[in-house]
Design a protein around this motif. Structure first.
Motif, PDB file in Angstrom:
ATOM      1  N   HIS A 235      -3.148  -7.320  -4.161  1.00  0.00           N
ATOM      2  CA  HIS A 235      -1.928  -7.845  -3.741  1.00  0.00           C
ATOM      3  C   HIS A 235      -0.774  -7.421  -4.646  1.00  0.00           C
ATOM      4  N   LEU A 236      -0.074  -6.049  -4.049  1.00  0.00           N
ATOM      5  CA  LEU A 236       0.869  -5.486  -4.996  1.00  0.00           C
ATOM      6  C   LEU A 236       2.395  -5.456  -4.370  1.00  0.00           C
ATOM      7  N   ALA A 237       2.334  -6.133  -3.473  1.00  0.00           N
ATOM      8  CA  ALA A 237       3.935  -6.122  -2.828  1.00  0.00           C
ATOM      9  C   ALA A 237       4.792  -6.641  -3.556  1.00  0.00           C
ATOM     10  N   GLY A 238       5.876  -6.194  -3.580  1.00  0.00           N
ATOM     11  CA  GLY A 238       7.275  -7.027  -4.226  1.00  0.00           C
ATOM     12  C   GLY A 238       8.216  -6.046  -4.317  1.00  0.00           C
ATOM     13  N   GLU A 239       9.520  -6.806  -4.034  1.00  0.00           N
ATOM     14  CA  GLU A 239      10.726  -6.107  -4.107  1.00  0.00           C
ATOM     15  C   GLU A 239      10.969  -5.514  -5.418  1.00  0.00           C
ATOM     16  N   SER A 240      11.528  -4.113  -5.656  1.00  0.00           N
ATOM     17  CA  SER A 240      11.440  -3.478  -6.820  1.00  0.00           C
ATOM     18  C   SER A 240      12.381  -4.341  -7.757  1.00  0.00           C
TER      19      SER A 240
ATOM     20  N   VAL B 176       0.978  -4.519   6.329  1.00  0.00           N
ATOM     21  CA  VAL B 176       2.414  -3.822   6.452  1.00  0.00           C
ATOM     22  C   VAL B 176       3.250  -4.690   7.194  1.00  0.00           C
ATOM     23  N   ARG B 177       4.531  -4.524   6.627  1.00  0.00           N
ATOM     24  CA  ARG B 177       5.801  -5.501   6.786  1.00  0.00           C
ATOM     25  C   ARG B 177       6.434  -5.049   8.375  1.00  0.00           C
ATOM     26  N   SER B 178       6.082  -4.151   8.997  1.00  0.00           N
ATOM     27  CA  SER B 178       6.773  -3.734  10.113  1.00  0.00           C
ATOM     28  C   SER B 178       5.899  -3.293  11.276  1.00  0.00           C
TER      29      SER B 178
ATOM     30  N   PRO C 271       6.006 -11.050   4.140  1.00  0.00           N
ATOM     31  CA  PRO C 271       5.899 -11.756   2.750  1.00  0.00           C
ATOM     32  C   PRO C 271       6.982 -12.542   2.571  1.00  0.00           C
ATOM     33  N   GLU C 272       8.306 -12.118   2.837  1.00  0.00           N
ATOM     34  CA  GLU C 272       9.448 -12.860   2.220  1.00  0.00           C
ATOM     35  C   GLU C 272       9.412 -14.344   3.212  1.00  0.00           C
ATOM     36  N   GLY C 273       9.184 -14.178   4.358  1.00  0.00           N
ATOM     37  CA  GLY C 273       9.140 -15.322   5.308  1.00  0.00           C
ATOM     38  C   GLY C 273       7.850 -16.139   5.210  1.00  0.00           C
TER      39      GLY C 273
ATOM     40  N   PHE D 113       0.596  -5.856 -15.476  1.00  0.00           N
ATOM     41  CA  PHE D 113       0.927  -4.601 -15.703  1.00  0.00           C
ATOM     42  C   PHE D 113       1.796  -4.373 -16.769  1.00  0.00           C
ATOM     43  N   GLY D 114       1.836  -3.400 -17.590  1.00  0.00           N
ATOM     44  CA  GLY D 114       3.104  -2.914 -18.441  1.00  0.00           C
ATOM     45  C   GLY D 114       3.732  -1.763 -17.558  1.00  0.00           C
ATOM     46  N   VAL D 115       4.563  -0.952 -18.256  1.00  0.00           N
ATOM     47  CA  VAL D 115       5.241   0.121 -17.678  1.00  0.00           C
ATOM     48  C   VAL D 115       4.231   1.140 -17.089  1.00  0.00           C
ATOM     49  N   VAL D 116       4.025   1.437 -16.015  1.00  0.00           N
ATOM     50  CA  VAL D 116       3.307   2.400 -15.219  1.00  0.00           C
ATOM     51  C   VAL D 116       3.715   3.754 -15.405  1.00  0.00           C
ATOM     52  N   LEU D 117       2.849   4.451 -16.007  1.00  0.00           N
ATOM     53  CA  LEU D 117       3.300   5.979 -16.083  1.00  0.00           C
ATOM     54  C   LEU D 117       2.775   6.947 -15.172  1.00  0.00           C
TER      55      LEU D 117
ATOM     56  N   SER E 167      10.043 -12.254  -2.374  1.00  0.00           N
ATOM     57  CA  SER E 167       9.129 -11.619  -1.891  1.00  0.00           C
ATOM     58  C   SER E 167       7.574 -11.546  -2.744  1.00  0.00           C
ATOM     59  N   ARG E 168       7.670 -12.192  -3.907  1.00  0.00           N
ATOM     60  CA  ARG E 168       6.609 -12.533  -4.733  1.00  0.00           C
ATOM     61  C   ARG E 168       6.106 -13.486  -4.417  1.00  0.00           C
ATOM     62  N   VAL E 169       7.092 -14.754  -4.565  1.00  0.00           N
ATOM     63  CA  VAL E 169       6.361 -16.046  -4.480  1.00  0.00           C
ATOM     64  C   VAL E 169       5.924 -16.437  -3.259  1.00  0.00           C
TER      65      VAL E 169
ATOM     66  N   SER F 228       0.810  -1.244   0.036  1.00  0.00           N
ATOM     67  CA  SER F 228       0.074   0.039  -0.158  1.00  0.00           C
ATOM     68  C   SER F 228       0.873   1.240   0.101  1.00  0.00           C
ATOM     69  N   SER F 229       1.940   1.241   0.422  1.00  0.00           N
ATOM     70  CA  SER F 229       2.949   2.434   0.192  1.00  0.00           C
ATOM     71  C   SER F 229       3.536   2.771  -1.039  1.00  0.00           C
ATOM     72  N   GLY F 230       3.275   1.649  -1.915  1.00  0.00           N
ATOM     73  CA  GLY F 230       3.959   2.037  -3.333  1.00  0.00           C
ATOM     74  C   GLY F 230       3.284   2.858  -4.239  1.00  0.00           C
ATOM     75  N   LEU F 231       3.841   2.896  -5.392  1.00  0.00           N
ATOM     76  CA  LEU F 231       3.197   3.861  -6.303  1.00  0.00           C
ATOM     77  C   LEU F 231       1.714   3.652  -6.824  1.00  0.00           C
ATOM     78  N   ILE F 232       1.325   2.270  -6.963  1.00  0.00           N
ATOM     79  CA  ILE F 232       0.057   1.996  -7.118  1.00  0.00           C
ATOM     80  C   ILE F 232      -0.719   1.896  -6.070  1.00  0.00           C
ATOM     81  N   GLY F 233      -0.165   1.204  -5.128  1.00  0.00           N
ATOM     82  CA  GLY F 233      -1.029   1.080  -3.613  1.00  0.00           C
ATOM     83  C   GLY F 233      -1.251   2.276  -3.226  1.00  0.00           C
TER      84      GLY F 233
HETATM   85  N1  NAP Z   1       5.217  -0.011 -11.686  1.00  0.00           N
HETATM   86  C1  NAP Z   1       5.336  -0.725 -12.716  1.00  0.00           C
HETATM   87  O1  NAP Z   1       5.641  -0.008 -13.677  1.00  0.00           O
HETATM   88  C2  NAP Z   1       4.983  -2.008 -12.714  1.00  0.00           C
HETATM   89  C3  NAP Z   1       5.092  -2.861 -13.803  1.00  0.00           C
HETATM   90  C4  NAP Z   1       4.574  -3.864 -13.974  1.00  0.00           C
HETATM   91  C5  NAP Z   1       4.659  -4.712 -12.702  1.00  0.00           C
HETATM   92  N2  NAP Z   1       4.572  -3.977 -11.659  1.00  0.00           N
HETATM   93  C6  NAP Z   1       4.084  -4.737 -10.253  1.00  0.00           C
HETATM   94  O2  NAP Z   1       3.033  -4.085  -9.593  1.00  0.00           O
HETATM   95  C7  NAP Z   1       3.346  -4.248  -8.054  1.00  0.00           C
HETATM   96  C8  NAP Z   1       2.865  -2.782  -7.756  1.00  0.00           C
HETATM   97  O3  NAP Z   1       3.976  -1.794  -8.341  1.00  0.00           O
HETATM   98  P1  NAP Z   1       4.333  -0.493  -7.833  1.00  0.00           P
HETATM   99  O4  NAP Z   1       4.928   0.312  -8.889  1.00  0.00           O
HETATM  100  O5  NAP Z   1       3.467   0.161  -6.933  1.00  0.00           O
HETATM  101  O6  NAP Z   1       5.497  -0.959  -6.892  1.00  0.00           O
HETATM  102  P2  NAP Z   1       6.470  -0.304  -5.845  1.00  0.00           P
HETATM  103  O7  NAP Z   1       6.302   1.247  -5.763  1.00  0.00           O
HETATM  104  O8  NAP Z   1       7.984  -0.506  -6.215  1.00  0.00           O
HETATM  105  O9  NAP Z   1       5.689  -0.748  -4.263  1.00  0.00           O
HETATM  106  C9  NAP Z   1       5.864  -2.007  -4.074  1.00  0.00           C
HETATM  107  C10 NAP Z   1       5.561  -2.291  -2.783  1.00  0.00           C
HETATM  108  O10 NAP Z   1       5.856  -3.571  -2.227  1.00  0.00           O
HETATM  109  C11 NAP Z   1       6.359  -3.346  -0.882  1.00  0.00           C
HETATM  110  N3  NAP Z   1       7.559  -4.153  -0.896  1.00  0.00           N
HETATM  111  C12 NAP Z   1       8.778  -3.483  -1.136  1.00  0.00           C
HETATM  112  N4  NAP Z   1       9.902  -4.359  -1.201  1.00  0.00           N
HETATM  113  C13 NAP Z   1       9.424  -5.392  -0.419  1.00  0.00           C
HETATM  114  C14 NAP Z   1       9.770  -6.901  -0.238  1.00  0.00           C
HETATM  115  N5  NAP Z   1      11.214  -7.096  -0.402  1.00  0.00           N
HETATM  116  N6  NAP Z   1       8.884  -7.484  -0.038  1.00  0.00           N
HETATM  117  C15 NAP Z   1       7.505  -7.700   0.134  1.00  0.00           C
HETATM  118  N7  NAP Z   1       7.045  -6.549  -0.012  1.00  0.00           N
HETATM  119  C16 NAP Z   1       7.770  -5.431  -0.528  1.00  0.00           C
HETATM  120  C17 NAP Z   1       6.229  -1.987  -0.584  1.00  0.00           C
HETATM  121  O11 NAP Z   1       5.001  -1.706   0.347  1.00  0.00           O
HETATM  122  P3  NAP Z   1       5.136  -2.062   1.800  1.00  0.00           P
HETATM  123  O12 NAP Z   1       6.034  -1.148   2.457  1.00  0.00           O
HETATM  124  O13 NAP Z   1       3.685  -1.088   2.194  1.00  0.00           O
HETATM  125  O14 NAP Z   1       5.136  -3.463   2.130  1.00  0.00           O
HETATM  126  C18 NAP Z   1       6.354  -1.391  -1.632  1.00  0.00           C
HETATM  127  O15 NAP Z   1       5.808   0.000  -1.439  1.00  0.00           O
HETATM  128  C19 NAP Z   1       4.683  -4.771  -7.914  1.00  0.00           C
HETATM  129  O16 NAP Z   1       4.674  -5.903  -7.474  1.00  0.00           O
HETATM  130  C20 NAP Z   1       5.282  -4.506  -9.180  1.00  0.00           C
HETATM  131  O17 NAP Z   1       6.392  -5.455  -9.581  1.00  0.00           O
HETATM  132  C21 NAP Z   1       4.571  -2.674 -11.455  1.00  0.00           C
END
Ligand code: NAP
Length: 318
Positions: A81-86, A48-50, A63-65, A178-182, A102-104, A25-30
């Motif tokens: 569900h949007l979380a994942g390491e960048s 939240v992770r902490s 998530p990783e654990g 998702f494609g590249v989010v602008l 982080s994803r699997v 939820s803290s990410g770009l999309i979330g």
């Molecule tokens: N933006 C794009 O262009 C794009 C394109 C294709 C796919 N996606 C996928 O869409 C999802 C959301 O994209 P986004 O752009 O919003 O991503 P983002 O800004 O990188 O945010 C992802 C969120 O995942 C959590 N996170 C970060 N590291 C993590 C870790 N090691 N383990 C678990 N959670 C972690 C954090 O949220 P908390 O701190 O709140 O947990 C972070 O804010 C991602 O999975 C990304 O891969 C994005």
């Protein structure tokens, strides 16, 4: 969730409030999704992770654990569900492991926790990426296309498969590729802006690689559409209907900023800086088509790149 008619557009005020759990939820999309859901009167439960960052009502997870406090999810109507390491930095061995874990692990733990709930949510909308198709040159890919090869394709395949326990428990699962989010606020575009604003931006390598882009408004629109529609399930490409090559994108961004784009970035320099990530994410790409979203009646707010860039570069209201 009641199936809405095809003319209903996401983002409009909802008839019934739904409790929505959101990871990442803290990410770009979330962050934008949570802002809109809250604005429209839907209570949001953040995972939240902490524990230190948790506010009342938040659910703590690792998530990783692979750990989730499932009790906190009882009673939610939908999960996004949007979380994942960048993936947007050099892929060291350690980073690649975190990208996968982080994803699997995160998706599997979440799907298993949802499957065990006494009252299960109706839908799990889970992020994936068009990277699942691998680097396909000029081939147009849609949801019926085979997945591809490479690190991103493998991660995305495992990521989507990890949601199966939820599906097996009768929860509708939509895998949004998702494609590249602008957005001017984050992601790939914000990283590109400094050199382009200085007038030293340019295409990457040959510039012939395809780029499937989508506006942030349409990403959030598609998530809400998938939450709402009973017939949105399985993979859905969340990309605008008019993908471009990197050279076309470069020219459009130069136009949007009123800047020249004179300096191509040579492929070898990108490989030196970013290693394998350069080949898969910068010099390779996909020409993806949102066949299923269009068939379901989703109407893009930003189908064309010029309009999407103008919206992304507009200053956020104070
Ligand atoms: N933006 C794009 O262009 C794009 C394109 C294709 C796919 N996606 C996928 O869409 C999802 C959301 O994209 P986004 O752009 O919003 O991503 P983002 O800004 O990188 O945010 C992802 C969120 O995942 C959590 N996170 C970060 N590291 C993590 C870790 N090691 N383990 C678990 N959670 C972690 C954090 O949220 P908390 O701190 O709140 O947990 C972070 O804010 C991602 O999975 C990304 O891969 C994005």
């Amino acid at each position: 969730m009641a199936s809405s008619d095809a003319s209903a557009q996401p983002g409009s005020p909802e008839r019934n409030a739904r409790r929505v759990a959101v990871t990442g939820s803290s990410g770009l999309i979330g962050a934008e999704l949570c802002r809109q859901l809250t604005r429209d009167g839907h209570p949001v439960v953040r995972l939240v992770r902490s524990a230190a960052r948790a506010r009342p009502g938040d659910v703590v997870w690792d998530p990783e654990g692979g750990k989730v406090d499932a009790a906190g999810l009882e009673g939610v109507d939908a999960v996004v569900h949007l979380a994942g390491e960048s993936v947007g930095a050099r892929w060291t061995a350690e980073r690649k492991a975190r990208i996968v874990r982080s994803r699997v692990n995160g998706t599997r733990a979440l799907a298993q926790a949802l499957a065990r709930l006494a009252r299960k949510p109706e839908v799990l909308v889970t992020a994936s990426a068009v990277g699942i198709y691998g680097d396909r040159g000029t081939e147009r890919v849609d949801e019926d296309s085979q997945s591809g090869t490479g690190f991103l394709a493998e991660v995305a395949r495992e990521w989507e498969a990890a949601a199966r326990p939820a599906e097996a428990a009768g929860i509708r699962v939509a895998n949004l590729r998702f494609g590249v989010v602008l957005s001017g606020e984050g992601g790939a575009l914000r990283r590109m802006l400094p050199p382009f604003r200085l007038g030293v931006g340019g295409r990457l390598g040959s510039g012939r690689q395809w780029m499937s882009w989508v506006s942030l408004e349409d990403v959030v629109g598609a998530i809400r559409f998938a939450m709402d529609r009973d017939d949105a399930r399985g993979p859905l490409n969340v990309v605008a209907p008019h993908p471009v090559t990197n050279a076309q994108f470069t020219a459009a961004l130069g136009r949007a900023l009123g800047r020249p784009t004179p300096f191509p970035v040579p492929a070898f320099a990108l490989r030196l800086l970013f290693g394998q990530m350069a080949d898969e994410a910068l010099l390779g790409g996909q020409r993806a088509h949102p066949a299923r979203l269009l068939a379901l009646g989703y109407r893009f707010r930003h189908p064309e790149l010029d309009g999407a860039l103008a919206a992304a570069l507009r200053p956020a209201p104070a």
